[in-house]
Design a protein around this motif. Sequence first.
Motif, PDB file in Angstrom:
ATOM      1  N   GLU A  96      25.974  -5.135 107.681  1.00 27.72           N
ATOM      2  CA  GLU A  96      25.754  -3.631 107.475  1.00 27.72           C
ATOM      3  C   GLU A  96      26.244  -3.428 105.850  1.00 27.72           C
ATOM      4  OE1 GLU A  96      26.083  -4.650 111.569  1.00 27.72           O
ATOM      5  OE2 GLU A  96      27.830  -5.046 110.462  1.00 27.72           O
ATOM      6  N   TYR A  99      24.100  -4.785 103.619  1.00 24.94           N
ATOM      7  CA  TYR A  99      22.766  -3.654 103.760  1.00 24.94           C
ATOM      8  C   TYR A  99      22.946  -2.738 102.808  1.00 24.94           C
ATOM      9  CZ  TYR A  99      18.519  -1.050 105.091  1.00 24.94           C
ATOM     10  OH  TYR A  99      17.541  -0.156 105.109  1.00 24.94           O
ATOM     11  N   LYS A 103      21.025  -1.520  99.385  1.00 24.74           N
ATOM     12  CA  LYS A 103      19.967  -0.932  99.337  1.00 24.74           C
ATOM     13  C   LYS A 103      20.393   0.681  98.140  1.00 24.74           C
ATOM     14  CE  LYS A 103      18.596   2.871 102.260  1.00 24.74           C
ATOM     15  NZ  LYS A 103      17.122   2.858 102.621  1.00 24.74           N
ATOM     16  N   TRP A 113      14.564  -0.652 100.049  1.00 26.29           N
ATOM     17  CA  TRP A 113      15.201  -1.490 101.433  1.00 26.29           C
ATOM     18  C   TRP A 113      14.445  -0.102 102.712  1.00 26.29           C
ATOM     19  CZ3 TRP A 113      16.813  -5.994 101.309  1.00 26.29           C
ATOM     20  CH2 TRP A 113      17.007  -7.107  99.418  1.00 26.29           C
ATOM     21  N   LEU A 114      13.560  -0.771 103.822  1.00 27.51           N
ATOM     22  CA  LEU A 114      12.985  -0.290 104.065  1.00 27.51           C
ATOM     23  C   LEU A 114      14.177  -0.742 105.427  1.00 27.51           C
ATOM     24  CD1 LEU A 114       9.317   0.110 104.116  1.00 27.51           C
ATOM     25  CD2 LEU A 114      11.522   1.712 103.454  1.00 27.51           C
ATOM     26  N   ALA A 115      13.996   0.109 106.775  1.00 28.33           N
ATOM     27  CA  ALA A 115      14.537  -0.703 108.196  1.00 28.33           C
ATOM     28  C   ALA A 115      14.976  -2.307 108.202  1.00 28.33           C
ATOM     29  CB  ALA A 115      14.340  -0.243 109.412  1.00 28.33           C
ATOM     30  N   SER A 117      15.384  -6.265 109.854  1.00 29.10           N
ATOM     31  CA  SER A 117      15.295  -6.730 110.951  1.00 29.10           C
ATOM     32  C   SER A 117      16.185  -8.058 111.454  1.00 29.10           C
ATOM     33  CB  SER A 117      13.998  -8.278 110.657  1.00 29.10           C
ATOM     34  OG  SER A 117      14.425  -8.922 109.632  1.00 29.10           O
ATOM     35  N   VAL A 234      14.113  -8.472 105.476  1.00 26.09           N
ATOM     36  CA  VAL A 234      13.688  -6.849 105.159  1.00 26.09           C
ATOM     37  C   VAL A 234      12.295  -6.404 104.037  1.00 26.09           C
ATOM     38  CG1 VAL A 234      15.158  -4.869 104.385  1.00 26.09           C
ATOM     39  CG2 VAL A 234      16.140  -6.299 105.143  1.00 26.09           C
ATOM     40  N   LYS A 249       6.029   3.112 105.574  1.00 27.78           N
ATOM     41  CA  LYS A 249       7.074   2.940 106.198  1.00 27.78           C
ATOM     42  C   LYS A 249       6.944   2.701 107.332  1.00 27.78           C
ATOM     43  CE  LYS A 249      11.604   5.265 106.201  1.00 27.78           C
ATOM     44  NZ  LYS A 249      11.472   5.283 108.092  1.00 27.78           N
ATOM     45  N   GLU A 253       8.227  -0.939 109.210  1.00 25.59           N
ATOM     46  CA  GLU A 253       8.939  -1.012 109.726  1.00 25.59           C
ATOM     47  C   GLU A 253       9.132  -1.424 111.537  1.00 25.59           C
ATOM     48  OE1 GLU A 253      11.369   2.628 109.390  1.00 25.59           O
ATOM     49  OE2 GLU A 253      12.131   1.307 107.695  1.00 25.59           O
ATOM     50  N   SER A 256       8.967  -4.975 111.402  1.00 23.37           N
ATOM     51  CA  SER A 256      10.394  -5.660 110.850  1.00 23.37           C
ATOM     52  C   SER A 256      10.840  -4.866 112.131  1.00 23.37           C
ATOM     53  CB  SER A 256      11.136  -4.973 110.071  1.00 23.37           C
ATOM     54  OG  SER A 256      11.478  -3.535 110.083  1.00 23.37           O
ATOM     55  N   GLY A 257      10.945  -4.497 112.654  1.00 22.82           N
ATOM     56  CA  GLY A 257      11.447  -3.730 114.577  1.00 22.82           C
ATOM     57  C   GLY A 257      11.828  -5.354 115.823  1.00 22.82           C
TER      58      GLY A 257
END
Length: 292
Positions: A96, A99, A103, A113-115, A117, A234, A249, A253, A256-257
């Motif tokens: 965490e 990231y 970011k 940086w998007l959400a 994976s 990511v 976005k 995402e 990535s999810g």
Amino acid sequence: MSLALAVVIAAAVAAPGMLRAETITVGGKGFTEQLLMAEMTKQLLEANGFDVEKADGMGTNVVRSALENGAVDLYWEYTGTSLVTFNKVKDRLTPEETYARVKELDGEKGLVWLAPSSANNTYALAIKPGDATTDGMVNLSDMAAAYNGGEDILMATTAEFPRREDGLIGLQEVYGFKAGRANIKPMDGGLVFNALDNGNVNIAVVAATDGRISKMGLKLLADDKNFFPNYALVPVVRADTLEKHPELKPLLESLSGRLDDSTMQTLNGQVDVDGRSVEDVARSFLQEAGLV
């Protein structure tokens, strides 16, 4: 990647601030996982009305420069790569924290940086079940104890791993062991799996999402002291591109999810082991995931 696009990218890397065409250019590196991500992104965006140019097969520093200079609009990067290679951060951080740090630091450079994976393509040490030398090992502390107990455990590594601070040098320091030069077998990264499968070595240094891990039934030793940096996969997009196309976005995402270690191992294995084309594997996954 076409010759014309390669020329454009080379020029943009050499000349920061070069104007981009309206087409969304998706970058990527030159190994299987990156080729898959670039192709999946291309197909996903095209299915949602974007005109897409794919520029994969690049080296890490080249694709990053292309993103910064505007030759590509987005690509999938690893948090640990940005942290250590691009931002020179040496602190040991949680996933965490890693990231959040990249970011923030890359955000100052106009990169978003998007959400992330759940796929973490970090270093890992693999063993083959049935090897009496390593049977019973669960984590890297078990491996360290075996080395300290005088066990001759042969480790296959990439050529650079023994010389890296985030490789064997730091690993031995954190876990308090010395493998000994005679027990380290540097080789091409693609050969470590054969060496482990054939019983020529007892442990192999691998990338955690490599498809051959699951296909060969290998076991990864847990990094119980959290030595290796997190390398979450990511999507990273230029801020100006995202401002023009905010719909990127949720699309990226949504992909990535759906990605985790097991999924990426399976997809990589379909290419590297089963011999399917990158395009076919990407298309099948997007369809099965309901993304296209």
